[in-house]
Design an enzyme around this catalytic site. Sequence first.
Site, mmCIF file in Angstrom:
data_model
loop_
_atom_site.group_PDB
_atom_site.id
_atom_site.type_symbol
_atom_site.label_atom_id
_atom_site.label_comp_id
_atom_site.label_asym_id
_atom_site.label_seq_id
_atom_site.Cartn_x
_atom_site.Cartn_y
_atom_site.Cartn_z
ATOM 1 N N PHE A 9 46.518 138.156 150.314
ATOM 2 C CA PHE A 9 45.140 137.918 150.778
ATOM 3 C C PHE A 9 44.384 139.141 151.291
ATOM 4 O O PHE A 9 43.829 139.116 152.402
ATOM 5 C CB PHE A 9 45.099 136.860 151.909
ATOM 6 C CG PHE A 9 45.609 135.495 151.572
ATOM 7 C CD1 PHE A 9 45.784 135.079 150.261
ATOM 8 C CD2 PHE A 9 45.893 134.587 152.589
ATOM 9 C CE1 PHE A 9 46.258 133.808 149.965
ATOM 10 C CE2 PHE A 9 46.365 133.319 152.312
ATOM 11 C CZ PHE A 9 46.553 132.939 150.997
ATOM 12 N N ASN A 46 52.872 139.278 141.569
ATOM 13 C CA ASN A 46 52.054 139.900 142.613
ATOM 14 C C ASN A 46 52.500 139.463 143.997
ATOM 15 O O ASN A 46 53.077 138.393 144.176
ATOM 16 C CB ASN A 46 50.565 139.596 142.391
ATOM 17 C CG ASN A 46 50.124 138.345 143.128
ATOM 18 O OD1 ASN A 46 49.753 138.403 144.306
ATOM 19 N ND2 ASN A 46 50.210 137.197 142.450
ATOM 20 N N ASN A 70 52.759 134.511 149.361
ATOM 21 C CA ASN A 70 52.689 135.880 149.879
ATOM 22 C C ASN A 70 52.201 136.010 151.319
ATOM 23 O O ASN A 70 51.930 137.110 151.788
ATOM 24 C CB ASN A 70 51.812 136.733 148.957
ATOM 25 C CG ASN A 70 52.422 136.839 147.574
ATOM 26 O OD1 ASN A 70 53.640 136.878 147.437
ATOM 27 N ND2 ASN A 70 51.587 136.848 146.540
ATOM 28 N N THR A 71 52.020 134.878 152.007
ATOM 29 C CA THR A 71 51.709 134.920 153.434
ATOM 30 C C THR A 71 52.820 134.143 154.130
ATOM 31 O O THR A 71 53.006 132.954 153.850
ATOM 32 C CB THR A 71 50.324 134.302 153.718
ATOM 33 O OG1 THR A 71 49.330 135.148 153.116
ATOM 34 C CG2 THR A 71 50.033 134.204 155.213
ATOM 35 N N LYS A 127 44.820 123.462 147.201
ATOM 36 C CA LYS A 127 45.544 124.196 146.149
ATOM 37 C C LYS A 127 47.045 124.068 146.389
ATOM 38 O O LYS A 127 47.548 124.392 147.463
ATOM 39 C CB LYS A 127 45.117 125.663 146.111
ATOM 40 C CG LYS A 127 45.795 126.395 144.950
ATOM 41 C CD LYS A 127 45.017 127.571 144.465
ATOM 42 C CE LYS A 127 45.735 128.264 143.311
ATOM 43 N NZ LYS A 127 45.025 129.423 142.815
ATOM 44 N N SER A 137 50.049 129.898 148.704
ATOM 45 C CA SER A 137 50.409 131.256 148.292
ATOM 46 C C SER A 137 51.808 131.583 148.807
ATOM 47 O O SER A 137 52.116 131.304 149.974
ATOM 48 C CB SER A 137 49.413 132.267 148.846
ATOM 49 O OG SER A 137 49.960 133.572 148.693
ATOM 50 N N ASN A 168 49.422 127.069 142.070
ATOM 51 C CA ASN A 168 49.502 128.474 142.452
ATOM 52 C C ASN A 168 50.665 129.128 141.695
ATOM 53 O O ASN A 168 51.225 128.515 140.781
ATOM 54 C CB ASN A 168 49.710 128.557 143.972
ATOM 55 C CG ASN A 168 49.011 129.764 144.572
ATOM 56 O OD1 ASN A 168 49.136 130.874 144.031
ATOM 57 N ND2 ASN A 168 48.292 129.579 145.652
HETATM 58 C C1 FMN Z 1 47.101 139.214 141.110
HETATM 59 C C2 FMN Z 1 46.916 137.782 141.504
HETATM 60 C C3 FMN Z 1 46.242 137.465 142.674
HETATM 61 C C4 FMN Z 1 46.069 136.141 143.056
HETATM 62 N N1 FMN Z 1 45.376 135.861 144.201
HETATM 63 C C5 FMN Z 1 45.168 134.570 144.557
HETATM 64 C C6 FMN Z 1 44.403 134.246 145.707
HETATM 65 O O1 FMN Z 1 43.899 135.120 146.416
HETATM 66 N N2 FMN Z 1 44.235 132.940 146.010
HETATM 67 C C7 FMN Z 1 44.761 131.927 145.245
HETATM 68 O O2 FMN Z 1 44.572 130.751 145.568
HETATM 69 N N3 FMN Z 1 45.470 132.203 144.127
HETATM 70 C C8 FMN Z 1 45.681 133.487 143.771
HETATM 71 N N4 FMN Z 1 46.387 133.766 142.643
HETATM 72 C C9 FMN Z 1 46.950 132.643 141.832
HETATM 73 C C10 FMN Z 1 46.009 132.236 140.699
HETATM 74 O O3 FMN Z 1 44.816 131.689 141.201
HETATM 75 C C11 FMN Z 1 46.686 131.177 139.805
HETATM 76 O O4 FMN Z 1 46.953 130.018 140.564
HETATM 77 C C12 FMN Z 1 47.977 131.665 139.175
HETATM 78 O O5 FMN Z 1 47.896 133.032 138.836
HETATM 79 C C13 FMN Z 1 48.337 130.866 137.927
HETATM 80 O O6 FMN Z 1 47.379 131.035 136.908
HETATM 81 P P1 FMN Z 1 47.579 132.034 135.666
HETATM 82 O O7 FMN Z 1 48.918 131.715 135.071
HETATM 83 O O8 FMN Z 1 46.420 131.758 134.746
HETATM 84 O O9 FMN Z 1 47.554 133.414 136.217
HETATM 85 C C14 FMN Z 1 46.581 135.087 142.241
HETATM 86 C C15 FMN Z 1 47.243 135.412 141.053
HETATM 87 C C16 FMN Z 1 47.416 136.723 140.674
HETATM 88 C C17 FMN Z 1 48.127 137.027 139.382
#
Ligand code: FMN
Length: 341
Positions: free
Chosen positions: A112, A108, A176-177, A211, A174, A240
């Site tokens: 934000f 992804n 992505n920023t 985080k 993140s 993350n």
């Molecule tokens: C589509 C998507 C959106 C995410 N958005 C955020 C976010 O807004 N803030 C954040 O701290 N982490 C975000 N994450 C990261 C997740 O909180 C997590 O740290 C990461 O996906 C690893 O966990 P997982 O393997 O169970 O997905 C996002 C992950 C995905 C897949």
Amino acid sequence: VLGTYARKPWLLLPAELAHDLGPWAVAGASAVLGQAESPRWSSLTWQGLQFPNPLGIAGGVDKNARNVDHWRRLGAGFVEVGTVTPKPQGRNPGVIIDRHIPSERLWNRLGFPSDGAHRVRTRLEQVRNLGRFNSPIFVNIGKNRSTADDVSDYAEAMQVLTPVSDAFVVNISSPNTTGLRDLLRPERLRPFLQELMTARPPNTACPLLLKLSPDVTDEELEKTLDLALDAGVSGFVLTNTLANGPHLGAAAFPHHDGGGVSGRPLGSVSEHKLQLARRFIDSAAADRHVLLVSVGGVLTGEDVRRRLELGADLVQVYSTLVFSGPRFFLNVAREEWTRNQ
Ligand SMILES: Cc1cc2nc3c(=O)[nH]c(=O)nc-3n(C[C@H](O)[C@H](O)[C@H](O)COP(=O)(O)O)c2cc1C
């Protein structure tokens, strides 16, 4: 294969459509499967917060606090909303989400998208007023992509959201920023955290969790933990997503530029970082209970148990909700009850 899609029809939809329909699907799932009481297993109390069980949703699952009570009814022991930015903003342009179902990984680059701190505060006030929501709510905060000053956005988000938040998760990891992860560099992190601590609204004891990124060396992680503990941070959420790129080999999404990878490829990295953090904190901060939240590649009940055994206080999931569906929390609770009979 047909059986899988019959049980998980959302996997037949294009990834972005499935993502956008998610909030409605969760409300529907909660109406059918939801329970009045949160399942109790491995309950814990930390800084006066009571967690009926240690398994919750990760940042990004409920960015705008639209489904907080539904997640509780579906069995989550706590909820993290956000990332919330102070002002509303949209998602990044172009393709923002993709998945590879056989290897259980997601990509992804949402960046934000947020309804903004004020809207989220109003929704959380409504949830709290319902009275039946008594599990902890963490609020994950970030900066607007147009803001140059790093501290002011986090300070503003805290100012607005303190009355409805049990703990803040400060998201500087993140991918992505643009430039966000630079804040993890020691020469930036130290002043950033000091300013953040002083920017907290007075007379509030709302804990701050940081985080962290998986894309750091062990030495860098230890340095970050050391610095953050020194600054008074109360806990860590690790990790993350992995920064997408050729260095990920078969786990990369080569047809997408940048972005973050989550799910199965992150599991071993996140587990390793948890072990390292547990060891470091046990020796550096033995006198206080620093909260460790493990997230990344947790796909099964077995994975949840393993993270807890490795020293996580709490565990979170995102990707497995895409691949296994919203029954995950109740399934894990059932496994726990069966095991302990
Ligand atoms: C589509 C998507 C959106 C995410 N958005 C955020 C976010 O807004 N803030 C954040 O701290 N982490 C975000 N994450 C990261 C997740 O909180 C997590 O740290 C990461 O996906 C690893 O966990 P997982 O393997 O169970 O997905 C996002 C992950 C995905 C897949």
